[in-house]
Design a protein around this motif. Sequence first.
Motif: not given
Length: 627
Positions: A192-210
């Motif tokens: 992210k710091a190198s200006n890449r776009a990251i798509v994060f698909v997950s069912h673990r909601l605690e990871e989504v918020f983190a």
Amino acid sequence: MNPSGSVLLEAQDITKNFAGTKALAGARLTLNAGEVHALLGANGAGKSTLSRVISGHVRRDGGTISYKGRPLDLKSPREALDVGIAMVMQETSLAPDLSVLENIFLPRLGQPGWLSRAAMRRDAAAILSELGQDHGLTLDVEVRELSAAQRQLVEIAKALALESELIIFDEPTASLSPGEVERLFEIITRLKASNRAIVFVSHRLEEVFAITDVITVMREGRTVAASVETRSLSQTDLIRLMVGRELGAIYAEPAEAEAARGAPVLSVRSLKSPPLVRDVSFDLHAGEILGLGGLVGAGRSETVEAIFGLRPRAGGTLTLAGKPFAPRRPAEAIRAGIGLVAEDRRSQSIVPDLSVKENLLLAHLGRHRGFGLGYGRLQTKIDELLARLELPAHRLMDDSLLNFSGGMQQKIIIARWLLLEPKVLILDEPTKGVDIGTRSSIYAILRDIAAAGTAVIVISSEFEELLGLCHRIIVMSDGASIADVPSALLDEEKLTLLAAPRSSMERNQRLLDALASEHRGAAFWAIVDDDRVFCLNAVTANAEADPAFHAGSTPRFGETRIGAALAARAQGFVRDPESGLSSLVVEVKSPRGHDLGAIGLVLGPGREPPPAEAIRDAIVEQFRSTV
């Protein structure tokens, strides 16, 4: 590289049909450079299909995609890689007959020109070191020899080697332990710091918020919430968006298993199945949900495979319902009353050429003897199970289970074993890649069958799941069972430290050895809680200084010989009035400030304690360098 915050990709009104079924019906997604974007939804919502459209694996039927301000119409994954779009697949897309090294650089192998194998090995070693796998994965081993979790790590390494501008992570943490997840998050933060776009698909909601900045939610092929700031949502808000309704508490308080005080249904003693199972022992009681906790490579899956007859045993004994049990193949285990929901459903549980109904009844065929298939007498039970699992009955006649979402596949596989009413049901990563609603229903089913007397074993890399679902947890490390602890006494921090690989503690072991030897006493590493000590490792050089606990034990302070020191947590040595032992307990932290428990030094009766400050400073400094 695009400037941070600029639009990198925009997908509008994307549609896609599969054999008349609408997988996408007007989906939209906007991705910005320097952003971690969560793509969420229940199983079957269309997340993976949209991801595969963006990465060139699936051609869309309608809609538009622009990338860096220009129209994009990908015809293959190779074209996506060429423009800088990569995807880490939920079901790994590795070549099983190639090595780890060759798989990491698989996209390069298809390009013209000369490749330096030495440079590839150097780059691969650096990537695996970033993932914390410099000792966990061997570059020359064939991928077919790896576990599902290890294959997932190779898939992630392959994506990192591409240095793409847009990386889609589809359930990347489904098989990873908490420590491995944290390392992956550090890498995502750097991307992210190198200006890449990251798509994060997950069912673990605690990871989504983190880890994520914004969230897009899909339901039934449509986008129902687009680019909402993560910090503006609560978990309840997010679940309501995903499933269209509110769910109760996903983990009910596990009731104490009444039968746990009686004779065990399954006893395992000193089980060995080289090279990954060295010494495993535990008891399992009727009505109990028992967790096997540990990190990738701890030998959890291999242990249950040996119990189920999938893996040869080289030592140890098994007892089932009070009788010796030694299955040589799975059919014997099935007939004895054991069921196994394997970790990798694609390769271990699903037969693509069979219909959904035939897949459902597969275990029945393994146990059935006599003429005919015996399907007829199971129909009532099938109907009851389908209603309980919220599965549409008409879908049983589908040609392939692969047409179902991951959550529906998992429900069918669990139902396969419930039809047999097993004495023991073993589930390896039962909620891997399933949504919050399906997860909740699977937990409810497991609690129900346990309450009815079935003995259940759950393997999960998600420690929160083990703690919320299981009555007890057997902690495994390096192929051995090292602790048997009621889940009510644990939290994720304690479980993570207990499960740390003993092979990675060599320098820490040397520290304890040196302390115990130099001072002719005992040394330990432990988590010191309110009134209980969770011992991670212990060394005794002088029997008179034995604190009365060992690695894996969890006694109360009063059950040890150094209770006064554990309770005081003083800066200096504390003498126990009953045992006469003098002890120094030093709290230690990692270089990042994480609490890592305490190092203790115990001296025998009559020994004059040395100056505590110098020992304390040496412990803190040396221990930081061991973790």
